[in-house]
Structure formats: structure tokens, C-alpha cells
Design a protein around this motif. Structure first.
Motif, short mmCIF file in Angstrom:
data_model
loop_
_atom_site.label_atom_id
_atom_site.label_comp_id
_atom_site.label_asym_id
_atom_site.label_seq_id
_atom_site.Cartn_x
_atom_site.Cartn_y
_atom_site.Cartn_z
N ILE A 39 0.81 -1.21 0.00
CA ILE A 39 0.00 0.00 0.00
C ILE A 39 0.84 1.26 0.00
CG2 ILE A 39 -1.73 1.26 1.31
CD1 ILE A 39 -2.89 -1.42 2.09
N VAL A 40 1.98 1.21 0.68
CA VAL A 40 2.82 2.41 0.73
C VAL A 40 3.85 2.41 -0.38
CG1 VAL A 40 2.49 2.85 3.18
CG2 VAL A 40 4.25 1.27 2.46
N GLY A 99 2.07 11.26 -8.66
CA GLY A 99 0.71 11.76 -8.42
C GLY A 99 0.03 11.03 -7.28
N LYS A 100 0.10 9.70 -7.32
CA LYS A 100 -0.56 8.92 -6.27
C LYS A 100 0.10 9.16 -4.91
CE LYS A 100 -1.50 5.11 -9.34
NZ LYS A 100 -1.27 3.69 -9.55
N TRP A 138 1.67 11.81 -3.94
CA TRP A 138 1.35 13.16 -3.49
C TRP A 138 -0.05 13.19 -2.90
CZ3 TRP A 138 3.82 17.29 -2.21
CH2 TRP A 138 3.19 18.54 -2.18
N ASN A 139 -0.96 12.51 -3.55
CA ASN A 139 -2.34 12.41 -3.08
C ASN A 139 -2.40 11.85 -1.66
OD1 ASN A 139 -5.01 12.68 -3.45
ND2 ASN A 139 -5.20 11.07 -4.98
N MET A 140 -1.63 10.79 -1.44
CA MET A 140 -1.61 10.16 -0.13
C MET A 140 -0.92 11.08 0.88
SD MET A 140 -0.24 6.35 0.78
CE MET A 140 -1.46 5.31 0.08
N ALA A 143 -0.82 14.28 0.90
CA ALA A 143 -1.66 15.41 1.27
C ALA A 143 -2.60 15.04 2.41
CB ALA A 143 -2.47 15.87 0.06
N SER A 144 -2.96 13.78 2.51
CA SER A 144 -3.85 13.36 3.59
C SER A 144 -3.06 12.94 4.82
CB SER A 144 -4.72 12.19 3.15
OG SER A 144 -3.91 11.04 3.07
N LYS A 145 -1.74 12.96 4.72
CA LYS A 145 -0.84 12.59 5.81
C LYS A 145 -0.95 11.13 6.25
CE LYS A 145 -0.18 17.18 7.62
NZ LYS A 145 0.59 17.52 6.42
N ALA A 146 -1.56 10.33 5.42
CA ALA A 146 -1.71 8.92 5.80
C ALA A 146 -0.36 8.23 5.84
CB ALA A 146 -2.61 8.22 4.80
N TYR A 147 -0.16 7.36 6.80
CA TYR A 147 1.03 6.53 6.98
C TYR A 147 2.29 7.29 7.34
CZ TYR A 147 -1.78 2.94 4.75
OH TYR A 147 -2.78 2.06 4.44
N HIS A 200 3.20 8.66 10.02
CA HIS A 200 3.76 8.35 11.34
C HIS A 200 4.69 7.13 11.28
CE1 HIS A 200 0.35 5.55 11.22
NE2 HIS A 200 0.91 4.88 12.19
N GLN A 201 4.45 6.25 10.29
CA GLN A 201 5.30 5.07 10.19
C GLN A 201 6.72 5.44 9.74
OE1 GLN A 201 3.97 2.12 10.93
NE2 GLN A 201 1.87 1.96 10.22
N LEU A 250 9.10 16.18 1.12
CA LEU A 250 8.94 17.31 0.19
C LEU A 250 10.15 17.45 -0.71
CD1 LEU A 250 7.19 19.97 2.40
CD2 LEU A 250 6.33 18.98 0.29
#
Lengths: 475, 450
Positions: free
Chosen positions: B181-182, B408-409, B411-413, B415-419, B421-422, B434
Motif C-alpha cells: 500500500i505504501v 501523483g498517487k 502526493w495524493n496520499m 496530502a492526507s498525511k496517511a502513513y 507516522h510510520q 517534500l
């Protein structure tokens, strides 16, 4: 290869745990024909020479002498643990792995957590340290318990806290059995919500299980067997509910069949870490891929197939059916409907003779009917393990981080509020040293916050997808 | 000159094994279709490049195997040894127990520094065994944790320890609809870091190879082994010995150097794509015949139209009319502009082949002379049972769309800050992300404006 330690707490925890060890031995016996102690076995078992009274050093290579489970059995009454020690698994555990008491926790989370927690803290730490020392590279603690009672719920979450303090680097995977609506323990909502707060804050991953779902699955299987609808006979040892050794359809104890399902869940979860495959999926990868935000770590699981037919030929259609079933409502281990909720992440762990093309074909096929969150439209974690479970040629474990857990939590909150508003039975808790009203209000607040987070995510479902604009580079 | 291969992570090790297998089986075969002298010369050159001799006579691959968990390496070592035809040096591997958990930060910031010394020692030992070190070939995937994160770290270490050696990274791009997923985060972090230390990145995309297996090789139930074998064939077609300096000269003594010289004129442009034709199931080979003009025509159109394989080529795409200098925005859609191309021909009657169509200036950007932008390497010695085989290694817009999609994908993820913290728990902060995004947007922009 890494090792895992199972900590089974309370009646439910120990009964499920007992089934787990039974099935683990069966699985390894089927794979390990030569009787050599190998890395796969070492993930859950130690190899000792019992002639020296089990005090000798562990034997890391060579023939299997005596396998000891890497486990800690904890219960505040003796009945269940004693039964295990008198049953066929008695040689797999030794007295140094037990912590028992006599009077039980009276279905009171506070008794389990505050009183027994305090009393047995040192003992627990010592025994946990000992188990960890026997491990070359300890990766994960599996806690098995129920949420509705006193010991599993209270002392179990105390142990969870302890593990975080003493072994912060080791993963904590918790298998929690949630009470059903008709639970005969009146205070189960209190116990569950108090335990939830601990799970929210200290667990890495939680696999919630509901008895209702297990019960429905067992019934479905029994119906299939008894109705004689199936053209060929069902392979007995392939039932997700079957036990090692015997091929009985009638389970002597009613919970055995249900507990076997949970045991199989744990076996399948760890299969890719123990056995080889073309795309390995280790436990740390599960946590990494399925937990996008620290508090959203509740994973809904489903196991397929529930049984295999004796007919060994596996046309792709049947393989594809396995994938479809994994997403159907009646294969989930909690009362949930994943197809109508929002997925944050999904993992598919396939065992047996399945190749990457089968996996791809099914993902393409199922994707359109599932709703994924906007920032993870193609978020699938996949694993291929070559060794199938006993009695099957292939199997699939699906783990979903999805908003379909929300109803379970909302119901729990409702049941809690029904009692709490009337202050029913509160005095049993508040009279315990260390318990105050604030424990309750903090716990329900923690649960409410969690539900809110899921609500927020659900609100984004089906909305217009606006991708954030990309960085602009000066040319 | 010898090449030291570093296999990183599950993917790197699985593919590496297939590559050495393919190289070995090619030189053992009697299908060379050339003179005995030529065959022997080929045999010796390949041996020197990729293997070293041991007393037992079994060639030992010049490779270092690295993984953070033991299962794959132990399988790779034993499968190779069982073949009886070649093997790995049983000391040239490094593994740990825990794995990297698909976490780039764990591979790069934790495992990297911790095991740097041990890994570099092994690499040093292999390098010392070479009479002349021609450079390093690292194999990894960018979706996971070890190949990607530890791979990026090791590449950096190689650059620091061997500042004048060539480093070519073979990178596997994962299936678009997830294996991990990441994977997009891991990919962005890997590519941006490799861009700093590597000389060139040779890319294979899982989706593309999968299609080749399905449509050209007719494999029903495609396994990773099938995919890896196709990749190994394609890599072998590039790295087996060739004459780089025309008929009569010996086999190239500096394969990596030659590759870099022809294909990477500018450090901003390091992404190399690979195409190889024909590709078919082994049992169809005896029934098929090919002509060089036919193969060259197909290969050229594959280049222009950015076709991933020999089927489904869009023949409508044409290069822009010559003479005019057209800004890239006005160039015909779907036209793939190249910076530099390398065609490698192996097999019968190879020296008479006309490659003028590849020297057409309209295929290229304006900043290089077409004579400099295009090279051809040939050898009459047939490869891997194919009577004629043509490969194209291209520094062009081949990978622009896939790269853009991954960024693109990711960046999309992001922007939501998902994952996140890992990653932050192992020291990779948002600013680091960045920086990586910026680097890659720059690369995308550069390739777009060709």
C-alpha cells in the motif's frame, strides 16, 4: 526468522489459545516430515530436552526433542488452565508459563486491571522477560482475550500496557472477542468500553471478533455437511472448525468449533512469516500497510474457504469464488458489511498454489464493487505463501481497515450508555482502589472520538474526488 | 572487466538468481550459430564479466546477496547450488532476522547505518577478486522496504567508496494496483535518492512484463518466477558480451562504461527503458523465422509510439516533420522523444543490418548530433536460443507517464498525511518527503520538455 509470543488471558483467551496451539502443532507436523527443528517451528516453539527437567538450554538445531510453546497462560481462576494442563497439550506448556489465582475477577474489569494487575505485576514482568530471553529475535506479542469479562478484559489490557512499557520495540497484536448483544454478562458493556480505551492507546493492531459471526459460520458449515447438498464429501480435516487428530464432525464442546476459527486466523496471519513464498508478508508489514493513522488500527478479518471438497481439481472459477467470498458479509469475523463501507486499506494473504496472475485478476474483478478512500484508491497489500493450510490446496485471509467496524463500536457505546445513565452496577467498580468516575468518562470519550474519526471518513465516501494540486517547478 | 552484482531484498535476490541462471544457460548452450572461435571468445568474456572460477570448476557468481530476513537468501543460495552449473559464494551474503516491514525509513535510516560495515566488506571482497572492476549492478524493487530503502543507502555507500566506478541500478516498478500500500511513498523516496548517487536507472515495470507473459509467452497462470525469467532474458540480452566497436574488434571490455557513455549524456536524465524482441514461448522458436528489417521496423515503431511490447503497436504515430524546430507542446501526441538510444543485435547475419532509420534526427531532441545520440552493438553469437534478437535500451520519454502516475498517487496520499507516522518514527520527516517530491517533479518536468 523472528519469534512471536502468545499471551492468553482469561477463560476465552485460554480456550482460544489452546485451540491455536493444537492447530499449530498439526500444521507443522504436516509440513515438517523429517522431525528436524527448523526456523518455521522456532517462531512459536522452543526445543528443549526434558530429561534435564526442562531447565537445560534451548536446542536450536537438530532433531525435535520436546516442543514448548512460547506462551504465557494467565487466568484468575484455575479451572480452564487446569483443564489444558490435563489434556493432550499438557507437554507443550510448563508450570513456569502460568499465572493463576483462585477467585476469578467476578466479571469486573476493575478487579482484573487494578487489583490483579497490581498484585501480579512483578510476576508478569519476570515471566515475560524469561519468555523473551528464550527468543533470538522477538518480533511480536499476540494477546488473546475477550472484552466482556473481568480477567481477559481487565488483566489482559493491563498486560498490554505492561508490554508497551517493558518491550516498546515489539509489536502488540491483540485478538479481542467482543460480546454479543445477548451476552449474559450484564456488565459486559462497561468492561468492553474500559478495555477499548486501552486498546486504542496501547495496541499496534486489533483484530476484533464477534461470537455471533463465529456462530453463524459454524452453523453454515454444519448445514452444508448435514444437508448433503454437496456432490462430493467434504474433507473433514479441512473444515476451518476442525481439530487436530480426530475427524469428528460433532464437537464435544460447543465453543471448540468457534475457537478453531480464531486459531486458524492467527495461523494464517503468521504463515507468510514462517513459511516461504514468492511474495512474503511479515507481521511488521501488516502493521505498516494497514494502519494509516495510529488510532485507526482495527482490522476486520475474513477466512476462506471454510472447507474444501474432496475433489482435488481446482478450476480457476473455484479460486475466484474464494476471493469473492472473502468480501461477503457472511465470511467476516465480526458483524460487518465491507462492501457498503469505506476501505482505508486491504490486505490479502494467499496460501498455497496461487500465483500472482490469479491475485491480479481477482483484484481487478473485485475493485469496482468496493469503495476505497480517495487517497488510497489502489491500496492493496498482497502476500503469497507457498505452503497451504492442512487439508486445503489454497486459502485466503483478508484483512480490512474499513469503516465497517463502526456499527460494532456504536452498538457497544449504546449498550454502555444504557447502563451508565442509570448508574447501574457502577458501585462494583468504583469501590475498587484506583477507580474513579473519570475512568468511565475518559473511556467513553475515547470510544466516541474513535467513532467520530470513522464518521469523518465515511462522510468523504462518494463525494467528488478533488486531487490536491501538484508541486510546480520553475522551468 | 568484471561487474559486481548486489542483490537487495526479496525481489532483487529472486531476479538476480534468474539472471545468473539465464547467463549461464546461454553460454552452456550449443546454439551459438557462429564459429567455434567466436563462441569461445563469448564464453570467456561472459565468464570474466559475471563469474569467477573456483577449484571445483563450477563458476561462482560475482554477487553479494543482501536481505533483512533470511528465507529468500537461503532459498536462492540452495536453488543455485542445486543446479550444478553455477553457484553463489556461500560467504557473500548478509541477512538479518526482522525484515524492513515495507518501510523505506527502516531500510534507509535503521538497517543501512547499522549494517553498512558488514555489507561494504562483502562488496569490497568481491571487488578485490576482479582483475579489473567494471562497475556495480544493483538489483532491487522500489515498492518494499529493504530493496528500496537499504538499496538507496547501499548505492550511496558504493558511490562514496568507489567514486570512479560505474553504478547501474536495476529497479523494478511495482504493479499499478498495489502489491504494497505504501509503495508510492517508497518509490518516490527511492528514485529521488538513487538519482543522486547512481549513474543510471534501468527500469522494468511489473505490469509490462506481466502483459508480455500473458500475451506473448502464452502463460496461463503467471507466477513471479515467469515474470523474473522474462526480465532475466531481457537483461541478458543487454549484458552478454557484444562488439561495441564494429566488426573484427573484440568483445567490449567496459560494458557499463560504454552503456553510460552512449546513453547518459546529462545527469538530469538517468531513466533507461528496455525493450527486447522477439519474445515467445520456447517451444514456438523452432517454428518461427524473423528478418532483420522486420525486427528493426518493429523496434523503431515501439520506440516512437512508446509501445511496451511487440503486440498492439500504434503504427499511426509518426515523428514530427523534419527541418522545423517544434516546441514539445506542439509535437504529435504520443510521440516518444529520445535523448539517446542503443540497439543491441545478436544472431545470424548481424553485420549487414541497416540501422539508418534509428539515426533519423526527428527521433531525438536537438541537443545531440544524431550520430552521437544513437549507437549499435552487434554480435553474431545468438542469444538464449533466439536465432535473431534485438534489444533497445532507450533514454527517452518511455518512463515519463509511469513516473508521473507514481508521483501523483504518492502526493495524493501525502496530502492526507496517511502513513506518515510510520516513517517519522524512523527519522524520515515531512520535509524529507517534500525534498524528494521536488526532485522528482524536476525530473518529470525535464523529460516532458524534451
Amino acid at each position: 526468522m523472528t519469534q512471536s509470543v502468545v499471551v492468553q488471558v482469561g477463560q476465552c483467551g485460554n480456550q482460544v489459545g489452546c485451540r491455536f496451539w493444537d492447530l499449530a502443532l498439526r500444521e507443522h507436523a504436516a509440513v515438517n516430515k523429517k522431525g528436524i527443528y527448523d526456523e518455521a517451528l522456532s517462531s512459536f516453539f522452543r526445543n528443549v530436552d526434558t530429561r534435564s527437567g526442562g531447565n537445560g538450554p534451548d536446542i536450536y538445531k537438530g532433531k525435535i526433542r520436546s516442543l514448548k510453546a512460547r506462551a504465557l497462560l494467565i487466568d484468575m481462576e484455575e479451572g480452564v488452565v487446569n483443564e489444558i494442563l490435563q489434556g493432550p497439550l499438557r507437554d507443550v506448556f510448563d508450570s513456569k508459563q502460568l499465572i493463576t489465582d483462585v477467585s476469578g475477577s467476578g466479571n469486573n474489569w476493575a478487579v482484573g486491571h487494578k487489583i490483579y494487575g497490581c498484585q501480579y505485576r512483578e510476576n508478569l514482568v519476570e515471566k515475560l522477560r524469561k519468555t523473551a530471553e528464550h527468543c533470538d529475535c522477538l518480533q511480536c506479542f499476540f494477546i488473546i482475550h475477550s472484552m466482556g469479562g473481568g480477567t481477559g478484559s481487565g488483566l489482559g489490557t493491563f498486560v498490554l500496557n505492561l508490554l508497551e512499557e517493558e518491550f516498546p520495540e515489539v509489536y502488540r497484536f491483540v485478538t479481542s472477542v467482543y460480546p454479543s448483544g445477548e451476552d449474559d454478562v450484564i456488565t459486559s458493556p462497561y468492561n468492553s468500553v474500559l478495555a477499548m480505551k486501552e486498546l486504542n492507546e496501547h495496541a499496534d493492531c486489533v483484530l476484533p471478533i464477534e461470537n455471533e459471526s463465529l456462530f453463524e459460520i459454524v452453523n453454515k458449515i454444519n448445514q452444508m455437511i448435514n444437508s448433503g447438498k454437496l456432490g462430493s464429501t467434504v474433507k473433514q480435516n479441512s473444515l476451518v472448525t476442525s481439530s487436530a487428530g480426530s475427524a469428528k464432525t460433532l464437537q464435544e464442546k460447543p465453543f471448540d468449533a468457534m475457537n478453531n476459527i480464531v486459531a486458524n486466523l492467527l495461523l494464517n496471519l503468521t504463515s507468510s512469516a514462517r513459511f516461504e513464498g514468492s511474495l512474503n508478508m511479515d507481521l511488521n508489514e501488516i502493521s505498516m500497510n494497514l494502519v494509516p493513522f495510529p488510532r485507526l488500527h482495527y482490522l476486520v478479518s475474513s477466512l476462506t474457504p471454510l472447507y474444501t471438497l474432496a475433489d482435488v481439481n481446482v478450476p480457476s472459477r473455484r479460486l475466484d469464488q474464494m476471493f469473492s467470498d472473502a468480501f461477503s458479509r457472511d465470511h467476516q469475523l465480526i458483524q460487518a458489511d465491507p462492501k457498503h463501507s469505506l476501505y482505508l486499506a486491504c490486505a490479502l494473504l494467499v496460501r498455497g498454489n496461487v500465483q500472482v496472475s490469479d491475485l491480479r485478476r481477482n483484484i481487478e474483478r473485485l475493485k469496482p464493487s468496493l469503495h476505497f478512500v480517495s487517497w488510497n484508491q489502489e491500496g492493496w497489500k498482497t502476500g503469497l505463501c507457498s505452503v497451504p493450510p492442512v487439508g486445503h490446496s489454497h486459502s485466503l485471509l483478508a484483512l480490512a481497515n474499513s469503516t465497517c467496524v463502526k456499527p460494532t463500536f456504536i452498538e457497544l457505546k449504546d449498550r454502555f450508555m444504557k447502563l451508565y445513565k442509570k448508574k447501574a452496577h457502577l458501585h462494583h467498580y468504583l469501590q475498587i482502589d484506583g477507580m474513579e468516575q473519570s475512568c468511565f468518562s475518559e473511556a467513553i470519550s475515547s470510544l466516541s472520538d474513535l467513532i467520530e474519526e470513522y464518521n469523518d471518513l465515511d462522510a468523504t465516501k462518494g463525494g467528488p474526488r478533488i486531487d490536491p494540486s501538484r508541486l510546480k517547478i520553475a522551468v | 572487466m568484471s561487474i559486481v552484482t548486489v542483490q537487495l531484498g526479496q525481489c532483487g535476490n529472486q531476479i538476480g538468481h534468474e539472471v545468473f541462471s539465464a547467463l549461464c544457460s546461454d553460454i552452456r548452450g550449443t546454439h551459438g550459430l557462429c564459429s567455434k572461435k567466436e563462441n569461445e571468445s563469448y564464453h570467456d568474456s561472459c565468464k570474466e564479466r559475471f563469474f569467477c572460477e573456483e577449484e571445483s570448476g563450477v563458476p561462482v557468481a560475482r554477487a553479494v546477496l543482501v536481505d533483512m530476513e533470511p528465507k529468500v537468501i537461503s532459498q536462492t543460495l540452495s536453488t543455485a547450488a542445486r543446479s550444478g552449473h553455477w553457484k553463489y559464494n556461500r560467504h557473500s551474503h548478509f541477512c538479518q532476522k526482522q525484515g524492513s516491514g515495507n518501510n523505506w525509513a527502516s531500510g534507509y535510516s535503521v538497517h543501512g547505518p547499522r549494517h553498512k560495515e558488514a555489507i561494504m566488506n562483502l562488496v569490497q571482497k568481491e571487488a578485490e577478486k576482479c582483475d579489473r572492476l567494471g562497475g556495480f549492478f544493483t538489483m532491487m524493487s522500489m515498492a518494499g522496504g529493504t530493496g528500496s530503502g537499504l538499496g538507496a543507502f547501499v548505492t550511496q555507500c558504493l558511490r562514496d567508496a568507489f567514486p570512479t566506478s560505474f553504478i547501474l541500478n536495476h529497479v523494478i516498478w511495482p504493479y499499478g494496483t498495489g502489491e504494497v500500500i505504501v509503495q508510492n511513498y517508497n518509490s518516490v523516496l527511492t528514485l529521488s535518492h538513487l538519482y543522486q548517487s547512481s549513474d543510471a536507472l534501468l527500469v522494468h515495470e511489473n505490469d509490462v512484463i506481466h502483459k508480455i507473459c500473458a500475451q506473448l509467452m502464452n502463460i496461463k497462470q503467471i507466477s513471479f518466477r515467469d515474470v523474473n525469467q522474462v526480465i532475466a532474458h531481457q537483461l541478458g540480452s543487454v549484458f552478454q558480451p557484444t562488439h561495441t566497436a564494429g566488426e573484427g574488434s573484440g568483445y567490449s571490455r567496459n560494458p557499463l562504461g560504454d552503456l553510460m557513455e552512449t546513453l547518459v549524456p546529462h545527469p538530469e536524465f538517468k531513466l533507461l527503458g528496455l525493450r527486447n524482441i522477439p519474445q515467445m514461448p520456447e517451444n514456438s522458436l523452432p517454428y518461427s523465422t524473423f528478418s532483420w528489417p522486420g525486427l528493426i521496423k518493429h523496434l523503431r515503431q515501439m520506440l516512437i509510439a512508446n509501445a511496451k511490447m511487440e503486440e498492439g503497436i500504434d503504427w499511426q504515430v509518426r515523428p514530427p516533420p523534419p527541418g522545423s524546430s517544434i516546441p514539445s507542446t506542439n509535437k504529435p501526441l504520443h510521440f516518444n522523444t529520445s535523448i539517446a538510444n542503443l540497439v543491441i543485435l545478436r544472431g545470424k547475419d548481424v553485420h549487414g543490418v541497416d540501422l539508418g532509420s534509428f539515426q533519423d534526427p526527428s527521433l531525438y531532441t536537438s541537443w545531440l548530433n544524431p550520430q552521437d545520440a544513437f549507437s549499435a552493438w552487434k554480435t553474431p553469437r545468438a542469444f538464449n536460443k533466439y536465432e535473431k534478437s534485438a534489444s533497445l535500451v532507450s533514454n527517452s520519454q518511455f518512463l515519463l507517464k509511469p513516473l508521473d502516475s507514481i508521483v501523483g498517487k504518492a502526493w495524493n496520499m501525502f496530502a492526507s498525511k496517511a502513513y506518515l507516522h510510520q516513517y517519522t518514527k524512523f527519522g524520515i520527516q515531512e520535509e524529507d518527503f517534500l525534498d524528494c517530491f521536488t526532485t522528482l517533479e524536476q525530473v518529470i518536468s525535464s523529460y516532458t520538455n524534451l
